[in-house]
Scaffold this motif. Sequence first.
Motif, mmCIF file in Angstrom:
data_model
loop_
_atom_site.group_PDB
_atom_site.id
_atom_site.type_symbol
_atom_site.label_atom_id
_atom_site.label_comp_id
_atom_site.label_asym_id
_atom_site.label_seq_id
_atom_site.Cartn_x
_atom_site.Cartn_y
_atom_site.Cartn_z
ATOM 1 N N GLU A 122 0.825 -1.209 0.000
ATOM 2 C CA GLU A 122 0.000 0.000 0.000
ATOM 3 C C GLU A 122 0.861 1.262 0.000
ATOM 4 N N ALA A 123 1.947 1.249 0.762
ATOM 5 C CA ALA A 123 2.814 2.425 0.848
ATOM 6 C C ALA A 123 3.472 2.733 -0.492
ATOM 7 N N ALA A 124 3.811 1.695 -1.255
ATOM 8 C CA ALA A 124 4.451 1.923 -2.550
ATOM 9 C C ALA A 124 3.550 2.674 -3.516
ATOM 10 N N GLY A 125 2.243 2.573 -3.306
ATOM 11 C CA GLY A 125 1.315 3.256 -4.189
ATOM 12 C C GLY A 125 1.103 4.722 -3.874
ATOM 13 N N VAL A 126 1.746 5.212 -2.829
ATOM 14 C CA VAL A 126 1.481 6.576 -2.373
ATOM 15 C C VAL A 126 2.362 7.653 -3.005
ATOM 16 N N PRO A 127 3.706 7.508 -3.078
ATOM 17 C CA PRO A 127 4.562 8.677 -3.305
ATOM 18 C C PRO A 127 4.217 9.559 -4.497
ATOM 19 N N LEU A 128 4.298 9.060 -5.724
ATOM 20 C CA LEU A 128 4.072 9.932 -6.876
ATOM 21 C C LEU A 128 2.657 10.511 -6.861
ATOM 22 N N CYS A 129 1.659 9.653 -6.735
ATOM 23 C CA CYS A 129 0.272 10.127 -6.789
ATOM 24 C C CYS A 129 -0.095 10.948 -5.561
ATOM 25 N N GLY A 130 0.352 10.487 -4.397
ATOM 26 C CA GLY A 130 0.040 11.224 -3.179
ATOM 27 C C GLY A 130 0.659 12.608 -3.169
#
Length: 392
Positions: free
Chosen positions: A171-179
């Motif tokens: 779940e954390a890997a999906g956060v940086p760019l989009c978040g």
Amino acid sequence: MAIVYGEYDDRSKMAAAAAAGAGGAEEVKLPTTMMAIVYGEYGDASVMKMDTALEVPPMGADDVLIETHAASVNPVDWKIASGAIKAWPQALPIVPGWDVAGVVKAVGASVESLKVGDEVYSYTRPAFDMAEEHPESKEEKIDATTGAYAEYAVVKAWKVAKKPTSLGFVEAAGVPLCGLTAWQGLTKHLKVVKGETVLVLGGSGGVGGFGVQWAKHLGATVIATCSAANVKYVTDLGADTVVDYRDADAVAALAGTVDKVLDCVGGDSTLTGLKALKDGGAICSTANYGLGDLVAAEGRGITGTGFLVQPSAEQLTELAAIFDSGAAKSLNVRKFPLGDAGAALMASKLGRTKGKIVLTTKHLVEEKKNVWAAGATEIEGVDDDDSFMDFM
């Protein structure tokens, strides 16, 4: 034992230095090669190859070596691979991917913010556009040393933050760019304040899904667009009102009702956003490079901004705190093993996955922490009725 390294390009020297720093009691073994997805020519997903012995990038004093547990797939990955963004500095061969979550295995001698064993996440993009704030980044480029589709990643410490404790690595890997894109769009460019009404175009996608949650966190009333199939999903992310973008009457009813627009779609949807704005409103687009002309044509005192999201450990730390406070949750995630990166990129380009696509490596230890906001029983999910524009 803390492990730190200075300016060493030779792995054996780095290990020897670490052992000497620990009184010679223990020789630290660092990986010298790794499995990674690499492409040596531009093209479609077929150019992606698995290299089982790619050299681990050398570390500098300001770097962090991350053992990758998961890496997120983003549309920019296949756009660069296709040769569509050659204006950005790059050199073949290239390891794609800029989102990573994993465990710190080594830190450079100048790194004080992180230590070995920390669970971290990062937006690793080469910061060639940030030389004013980070002069050393001027020469960074997209190549085989800067990607995340690999077992290890070497990243500048100022791009790396401790991941949310409430999220697993996937779940954390999906956060940086989009978040970060949604956060910078709403706070830096739109300057959203409590009480405003914000329209998020493409609320079921990566940027849009976080945009809905960050706008709610900032105290805004949130309207979001998506396909009819994803209305419940986006509602469960926190949107106050969700509009099916195919419903012409519902879209027309938005005219003149919102203060700010976060456009995560582009195309004709940008026009929807402009019409929805009150006089003097503002729109920020991550997907429409012709925004300036469209804003000028609309008039009514409306302002518009397009931008390239920038890496920031400081902001990732802010986002981690929001997750850990319970004010935000992971988006829906569809998982692929690293070796299926080509298929993952094809799925991204097709655009029929709501939320995020994430690659996992052999290092991943499965965790049952925070699943997506709508309470899905499965972490993987695909909606064949979703549109490509919703995913952007």
